[in-house]
Design a protein around this motif. Structure first.
Motif, short mmCIF file in Angstrom:
data_model
loop_
_atom_site.label_atom_id
_atom_site.label_comp_id
_atom_site.label_asym_id
_atom_site.label_seq_id
_atom_site.Cartn_x
_atom_site.Cartn_y
_atom_site.Cartn_z
N UNK A 190 0.79 -1.31 0.00
CA UNK A 190 0.01 -0.05 -0.21
C UNK A 190 0.70 1.17 0.10
N UNK A 191 0.40 2.35 -0.71
CA UNK A 191 0.91 3.66 -0.53
C UNK A 191 0.16 4.86 -0.72
N UNK A 192 0.90 5.94 -0.59
CA UNK A 192 0.01 7.06 -0.60
C UNK A 192 0.97 8.21 -0.85
N UNK A 193 0.31 9.45 -1.34
CA UNK A 193 1.04 10.63 -1.46
C UNK A 193 0.31 11.80 -1.14
N UNK A 194 0.48 12.75 -0.17
CA UNK A 194 -0.22 14.05 -0.36
C UNK A 194 0.82 15.22 -0.31
N UNK A 195 0.42 16.05 -1.52
CA UNK A 195 1.59 17.00 -1.96
C UNK A 195 1.62 18.18 -1.00
N UNK A 196 2.78 18.79 -0.65
CA UNK A 196 2.89 19.74 -0.02
C UNK A 196 2.79 19.72 1.51
N UNK A 199 5.33 4.29 -6.07
CA UNK A 199 6.91 3.88 -5.64
C UNK A 199 6.63 3.55 -4.19
N UNK A 200 6.04 4.03 -3.41
CA UNK A 200 5.87 3.47 -1.93
C UNK A 200 5.28 2.23 -1.85
N UNK A 201 4.06 2.03 -2.44
CA UNK A 201 3.62 0.63 -2.46
C UNK A 201 4.35 -0.46 -3.00
N UNK A 202 4.92 -0.08 -4.03
CA UNK A 202 5.79 -1.01 -4.94
C UNK A 202 6.84 -1.38 -3.89
N UNK A 203 7.62 -0.62 -3.30
CA UNK A 203 8.79 -0.84 -2.22
C UNK A 203 8.12 -1.76 -1.11
N UNK A 204 7.14 -1.35 -0.51
CA UNK A 204 6.28 -1.96 0.49
C UNK A 204 6.07 -3.54 0.06
N UNK A 205 5.68 -3.73 -1.29
CA UNK A 205 5.35 -5.03 -1.87
C UNK A 205 6.67 -5.82 -2.37
N UNK A 206 7.81 -5.11 -2.35
CA UNK A 206 8.91 -5.94 -2.92
C UNK A 206 8.82 -6.19 -4.34
N UNK A 207 8.13 -5.36 -4.93
CA UNK A 207 7.90 -5.63 -6.57
C UNK A 207 8.68 -4.60 -7.47
N UNK A 208 9.45 -4.86 -7.96
CA UNK A 208 10.15 -3.82 -8.79
C UNK A 208 9.03 -3.38 -10.16
N UNK A 209 9.12 -2.07 -10.47
CA UNK A 209 8.12 -1.54 -11.45
C UNK A 209 8.24 -2.31 -12.70
#
Length: 313
Positions: free
Chosen positions: A9-15, A61-71
């Motif tokens: 899982x991943x999320x991003x909030x700007x600023x 990118x956050x979700x992929x990192x936590x999943x251990x899955x390269x894009x």
């Protein structure tokens, strides 16, 4: 039996978080009671250089990192968005390039605020065909840009992105269990966007809240009954409610105990289709939602769309 796993899982909030004092003044100032009824104390707005694909990439990118899955290993990318939609070019292929997911099939999805849950349902079906194994579902919205300057909506609408990584037969992570979708064209005209690009509502807020609560309750009941579950079997209900009024109506209409309903609406605002993945990621990261727990999420979107999803984390 094929298992569709949720591996990251991943999320991003700007600023930075913006309080009411940091925002442009309203056309009609709010009383303290009115501000409390709006229910948002801070939110994030995208800056000049914050784009829908860029925010999506940060969450992904956050979700992929936590999943251990390269894009590069992704087979499929689904991007939900309506606030920054354009005729051409669409945005999902650009997201794939930003991530380095060169072999992934990438496409865009709308469905308004229900877009992310529709994306999960479509991705679930595609993974079960056996042609794809690893997928990314992202919602990225610049909702603040759809609020008329000086309107009360500018105190509610906000921006952000959230992402789930899914994998067929991963043998780890949570599990996507079931979903229910519905549309109602009779409600097609209750909201639209002006020529200036701002949301306009043609229904009283109380009626809109009632319609949203009824739609969510109907799909939630169907999902629970089909899986032989009661509300007490669900550890957490994580909905997208859109406004404080809708949230109140949903709490009254559904049988979930109040302490089992999770929302970060007051500190994030209405980030439209990104609301569910942003909230889920925040609560998982804080350790409130724990691995193996059963979650039910639901959303509605103008058009009229409704969706509910049952999963473990």
């Amino acid at each position: 039996m094929t298992r569709i796993s949720l591996t990251g899982f991943g999320s991003h909030l700007p600023g930075t978080p913006l309080t009411d004092d940091a925002l442009p003044p309203l056309d009609a100032p709010l009383t303290e009671a009115q501000a409390q009824r709006i229910g948002v104390t801070r939110r994030h707005w995208a800056g000049e250089h914050d784009t829908v694909p860029g925010m999506a990439a940060a969450a992904a990118e956050q979700a992929l990192h936590r999943a251990g899955t390269p894009a590069a290993d992704l087979d499929l990318i689904v991007l939900a968005n309506w606030t920054g939609r354009r005729y051409i070019p669409e945005l999902a292929p650009r997201l794939a390039t930003l991530l380095g997911a060169d072999r992934a099939v990438a496409f865009d999805l709308c469905c308004a605020c229900a877009g992310f849950l529709y994306g999960l349902a479509i991705t679930d079906s595609l993974l079960r065909t056996g042609r794809y194994r690893r997928a990314l579902v992202v919602a990225s919205e610049t909702t603040s840009r759809r609020a008329a300057p000086g309107s009360r909506a500018s105190r509610v609408y906000a921006d952000g992105a959230g992402a789930f990584v899914l994998q067929r037969d991963a043998g780890r992570g949570g599990t996507l269990l079931d979903h229910e979708l519905a549309t109602d064209g009779e409600q097609h005209g209750i909201m639209d966007v002006t020529e200036d690009g701002h949301v306009r509502t043609h229904l009283r807020q109380r009626e809109l809240a009632g319609l949203a609560a009824e739609s969510i309750a109907r799909l939630t009941t169907t999902l629970l009954e089909r899986n032989g579950l009661s509300a007490d079997d669900v550890d957490w209900f994580v909905p997208h409610t859109g406004t404080a009024g809708i949230h109140t109506a949903v709490r009254r209409r559904l049988p979930f105990r109040p302490e089992r309903i999770l929302t970060n609406f007051s500190t994030v605002g209405n980030v439209s289709s990104a609301a569910v993945p942003v909230a889920l990621d925040h609560f998982v990261s804080r350790g409130l939602v724990k691995p193996g727990q059963l979650v039910l999420s639901a959303s509605v979107g103008t058009g009229w769309y409704a969706a509910a999803t049952l999963y473990t984390v």
